[in-house]
Every structure is written in C-alpha cells, then in structure tokens.
Scaffold this motif. Structure first.
Motif, PDB file in Angstrom:
ATOM      1  N   MET A  48      -9.975  27.652  -4.405  1.00 62.72           N
ATOM      2  CA  MET A  48      -9.717  27.627  -5.843  1.00 62.72           C
ATOM      3  C   MET A  48     -10.797  26.844  -6.569  1.00 62.72           C
ATOM      4  SD  MET A  48      -6.556  24.877  -6.306  1.00 62.72           S
ATOM      5  CE  MET A  48      -6.133  25.564  -7.869  1.00 62.72           C
ATOM      6  N   ILE A  49     -10.866  27.081  -7.873  1.00 57.67           N
ATOM      7  CA  ILE A  49     -11.743  26.330  -8.767  1.00 57.67           C
ATOM      8  C   ILE A  49     -10.834  25.564  -9.719  1.00 57.67           C
ATOM      9  CG2 ILE A  49     -13.474  26.459 -10.612  1.00 57.67           C
ATOM     10  CD1 ILE A  49     -14.413  29.119  -9.348  1.00 57.67           C
ATOM     11  N   VAL A  50     -11.122  24.296  -9.917  1.00 61.90           N
ATOM     12  CA  VAL A  50     -10.419  23.491 -10.914  1.00 61.90           C
ATOM     13  C   VAL A  50     -11.454  23.145 -11.974  1.00 61.90           C
ATOM     14  CG1 VAL A  50      -9.150  21.373 -11.379  1.00 61.90           C
ATOM     15  CG2 VAL A  50      -8.795  22.574  -9.209  1.00 61.90           C
ATOM     16  N   ILE A  51     -11.217  23.611 -13.200  1.00 63.55           N
ATOM     17  CA  ILE A  51     -12.208  23.466 -14.258  1.00 63.55           C
ATOM     18  C   ILE A  51     -11.546  23.042 -15.556  1.00 63.55           C
ATOM     19  CG2 ILE A  51     -12.111  25.916 -14.896  1.00 63.55           C
ATOM     20  CD1 ILE A  51     -15.182  25.791 -15.337  1.00 63.55           C
ATOM     21  N   ALA A  52     -12.253  22.255 -16.332  1.00 68.55           N
ATOM     22  CA  ALA A  52     -11.758  21.819 -17.637  1.00 68.55           C
ATOM     23  C   ALA A  52     -11.826  22.964 -18.635  1.00 68.55           C
ATOM     24  CB  ALA A  52     -12.576  20.634 -18.139  1.00 68.55           C
ATOM     25  N   SER A  53     -10.863  23.007 -19.534  1.00 69.09           N
ATOM     26  CA  SER A  53     -10.859  24.060 -20.552  1.00 69.09           C
ATOM     27  C   SER A  53     -11.904  23.805 -21.623  1.00 69.09           C
ATOM     28  CB  SER A  53      -9.479  24.178 -21.198  1.00 69.09           C
ATOM     29  OG  SER A  53      -9.139  22.976 -21.859  1.00 69.09           O
ATOM     30  N   HIS A  54     -12.364  22.561 -21.743  1.00 66.51           N
ATOM     31  CA  HIS A  54     -13.375  22.200 -22.726  1.00 66.51           C
ATOM     32  C   HIS A  54     -14.465  21.393 -22.041  1.00 66.51           C
ATOM     33  CE1 HIS A  54      -9.827  22.899 -25.182  1.00 66.51           C
ATOM     34  NE2 HIS A  54     -10.634  23.106 -26.203  1.00 66.51           N
ATOM     35  N   GLY A  55     -15.654  21.487 -22.581  1.00 66.87           N
ATOM     36  CA  GLY A  55     -16.760  20.674 -22.087  1.00 66.87           C
ATOM     37  C   GLY A  55     -17.440  20.023 -23.268  1.00 66.87           C
ATOM     38  N   ALA A  64     -10.213  17.211 -14.941  1.00 66.22           N
ATOM     39  CA  ALA A  64     -10.193  18.283 -13.942  1.00 66.22           C
ATOM     40  C   ALA A  64     -10.391  17.702 -12.543  1.00 66.22           C
ATOM     41  CB  ALA A  64     -11.271  19.322 -14.256  1.00 66.22           C
ATOM     42  N   LEU A  65     -11.308  16.750 -12.417  1.00 69.29           N
ATOM     43  CA  LEU A  65     -11.528  16.119 -11.116  1.00 69.29           C
ATOM     44  C   LEU A  65     -10.283  15.363 -10.664  1.00 69.29           C
ATOM     45  CD1 LEU A  65     -13.289  15.415  -8.710  1.00 69.29           C
ATOM     46  CD2 LEU A  65     -14.255  13.534 -10.060  1.00 69.29           C
ATOM     47  N   GLN A  66      -9.622  14.674 -11.577  1.00 69.85           N
ATOM     48  CA  GLN A  66      -8.380  13.963 -11.225  1.00 69.85           C
ATOM     49  C   GLN A  66      -7.338  14.941 -10.691  1.00 69.85           C
ATOM     50  OE1 GLN A  66      -7.351  10.429 -11.326  1.00 69.85           O
ATOM     51  NE2 GLN A  66      -5.930  11.521  -9.992  1.00 69.85           N
ATOM     52  N   LYS A  67      -7.203  16.103 -11.326  1.00 71.76           N
ATOM     53  CA  LYS A  67      -6.253  17.117 -10.862  1.00 71.76           C
ATOM     54  C   LYS A  67      -6.643  17.623  -9.477  1.00 71.76           C
ATOM     55  CE  LYS A  67      -2.652  19.557 -11.671  1.00 71.76           C
ATOM     56  NZ  LYS A  67      -1.362  18.891 -11.483  1.00 71.76           N
ATOM     57  N   ALA A  68      -7.936  17.838  -9.268  1.00 69.03           N
ATOM     58  CA  ALA A  68      -8.409  18.292  -7.958  1.00 69.03           C
ATOM     59  C   ALA A  68      -8.142  17.231  -6.890  1.00 69.03           C
ATOM     60  CB  ALA A  68      -9.893  18.635  -8.018  1.00 69.03           C
ATOM     61  N   LYS A  99      -7.455  24.674   0.892  1.00 70.91           N
ATOM     62  CA  LYS A  99      -8.164  23.802   1.838  1.00 70.91           C
ATOM     63  C   LYS A  99      -9.508  23.357   1.290  1.00 70.91           C
ATOM     64  CE  LYS A  99      -5.048  23.469   4.769  1.00 70.91           C
ATOM     65  NZ  LYS A  99      -4.325  22.210   4.711  1.00 70.91           N
ATOM     66  N   SER A 100      -9.993  24.066   0.259  1.00 70.44           N
ATOM     67  CA  SER A 100     -11.238  23.654  -0.393  1.00 70.44           C
ATOM     68  C   SER A 100     -11.150  23.991  -1.873  1.00 70.44           C
ATOM     69  CB  SER A 100     -12.448  24.330   0.258  1.00 70.44           C
ATOM     70  OG  SER A 100     -12.339  25.731   0.175  1.00 70.44           O
ATOM     71  N   ILE A 101     -11.712  23.076  -2.675  1.00 71.84           N
ATOM     72  CA  ILE A 101     -11.614  23.175  -4.129  1.00 71.84           C
ATOM     73  C   ILE A 101     -12.995  22.923  -4.737  1.00 71.84           C
ATOM     74  CG2 ILE A 101     -10.547  22.201  -6.199  1.00 71.84           C
ATOM     75  CD1 ILE A 101      -8.310  21.107  -4.310  1.00 71.84           C
ATOM     76  N   LEU A 102     -13.426  23.828  -5.593  1.00 66.54           N
ATOM     77  CA  LEU A 102     -14.687  23.657  -6.322  1.00 66.54           C
ATOM     78  C   LEU A 102     -14.365  23.088  -7.706  1.00 66.54           C
ATOM     79  CD1 LEU A 102     -17.743  24.095  -6.741  1.00 66.54           C
ATOM     80  CD2 LEU A 102     -17.200  26.435  -7.461  1.00 66.54           C
ATOM     81  N   VAL A 103     -15.051  22.003  -8.068  1.00 62.21           N
ATOM     82  CA  VAL A 103     -14.837  21.359  -9.362  1.00 62.21           C
ATOM     83  C   VAL A 103     -16.178  21.237 -10.079  1.00 62.21           C
ATOM     84  CG1 VAL A 103     -13.918  19.350 -10.582  1.00 62.21           C
ATOM     85  CG2 VAL A 103     -12.955  19.997  -8.353  1.00 62.21           C
ATOM     86  N   PRO A 104     -16.435  22.092 -11.079  1.00 71.30           N
ATOM     87  CA  PRO A 104     -17.647  21.939 -11.879  1.00 71.30           C
ATOM     88  C   PRO A 104     -17.499  20.751 -12.828  1.00 71.30           C
ATOM     89  CG  PRO A 104     -16.753  24.177 -12.023  1.00 71.30           C
ATOM     90  CD  PRO A 104     -15.718  23.321 -11.394  1.00 71.30           C
ATOM     91  N   SER A 105     -18.578  20.002 -13.017  1.00 66.43           N
ATOM     92  CA  SER A 105     -18.532  18.835 -13.882  1.00 66.43           C
ATOM     93  C   SER A 105     -19.720  18.808 -14.822  1.00 66.43           C
ATOM     94  CB  SER A 105     -18.539  17.553 -13.045  1.00 66.43           C
ATOM     95  OG  SER A 105     -18.622  16.423 -13.877  1.00 66.43           O
ATOM     96  N   ASP A 106     -19.440  18.490 -16.090  1.00 64.94           N
ATOM     97  CA  ASP A 106     -20.517  18.245 -17.049  1.00 64.94           C
ATOM     98  C   ASP A 106     -20.495  16.782 -17.482  1.00 64.94           C
ATOM     99  OD1 ASP A 106     -18.347  18.111 -18.747  1.00 64.94           O
ATOM    100  OD2 ASP A 106     -19.023  19.688 -20.099  1.00 64.94           O
ATOM    101  N   PHE A 107     -19.765  15.951 -16.740  1.00 63.39           N
ATOM    102  CA  PHE A 107     -19.642  14.501 -16.953  1.00 63.39           C
ATOM    103  C   PHE A 107     -18.851  14.152 -18.214  1.00 63.39           C
ATOM    104  CE2 PHE A 107     -23.958  14.969 -14.942  1.00 63.39           C
ATOM    105  CZ  PHE A 107     -23.502  14.790 -13.654  1.00 63.39           C
TER     106      PHE A 107
END
Length: 149
Positions: free
Chosen positions: A113-120, A20-24, A5-13
């Motif tokens: 859940m957290i949706v995060i990229a494997s690389h930044g 990751a944002l697209q998946k979220a 019901k809620s998803i945290l998406v960290p972003s470094d642009f």
C-alpha cells in the motif's frame, strides 16, 4: 483481512507528510510492516537560463547537496515520531517529477500500500497542474490510504 507487509510513504517534508508517516508507523507497528519513506527532488532547477549556464560540476554539486539535505530531513522527520523507533524504515531519494517518480518507486518496490497526504506544499501549482496525490491515486497499482489534514 488486509495486513500490509510493506508501505510506501511519499514525503515533501510538510506537516501533512508528517501525518501520513505517523499513520504508516501506526500500521507498521500493528502489522510488522516495512516502511519505504520516499522524497522526490523536483527537477525545478535548470542548467541554463537565457545566456547563462551553470557548469556540470556546479550542477552535480548542487544535486549532491540536495540529496544530503533530503536525507537529513527524512531522518529528522522519522526522529520526530517516537513510535518509529525500532521499525524497519528505509529512505529513498529520487529526482524527477514527483507523481511519476512515486509511481516508478511503487512499481519497483511493489509495496502492499501507499500512505500519502491529501495535501502537500504545492500551493498555486496544485490548482494549475493537479495534485501529486490525485495522480498517484489514479495510477497506483496498489491500495492507497489518503491521510487528510
């Protein structure tokens, strides 16, 4: 069945954060979830170096500029994903060490859940210090979806 019901998406642009944002966004569409889009401004700027120090006023102005620029970049990042229109997406900007701030945000917001990229965009620092993603995976109190490039 797991339905976040809620998803945290960290972003470094980075382009990886975009994925990751697209998946979220895809998950949020399917499960009517809220997205918390987070950017952490790394505390890389020091007030004093050798004998030269910036005033508190200059430091506050630079931090305000960083926050405004980050807000603008988060909005543009969401704007590049047409499917994000109409979703419940909130923006948060924190300052500090990214892995610690992501975990603090996770504990405060308690997302499913957290949706995060494997690389930044860390480059060499990734090899020297370990990646933000690795630290989030080890310390998160919720499922973490790792999005690969």
């Amino acid at each position: 069945m797991f339905a976040p019901k809620s998803i945290l998406v960290p972003s470094d642009f980075s382009e990886f954060s975009d994925r990751a944002l697209q998946k979220a966004v895809d998950l949020a569409r399917e499960y009517k979830s809220r997205i918390y889009l987070l950017h952490v401004i790394d505390e890389g700027l020091q007030q004093c170096v050798a004998d030269y120090c910036l005033t508190d006023e200059v430091m506050k102005k630079m931090e305000a500029n960083d926050r405004a620029a980050s807000q603008n970049l988060l909005e543009r990042q969401v704007g590049r994903i047409p499917d994000a229109a109409g979703l419940d997406i909130s923006f948060d900007i924190r300052k500090g060490y990214p892995p610690d701030e992501i975990i603090k945000d996770q504990k405060e917001k308690n997302p499913d859940m957290i949706v995060i990229a494997s690389h930044g965009r860390t480059g060499l620092l990734h090899n020297l210090l370990g990646s933000t993603t690795d630290k989030v995976l080890k310390n998160a109190n919720c499922p973490v979806l790792l999005v690969r490039p």
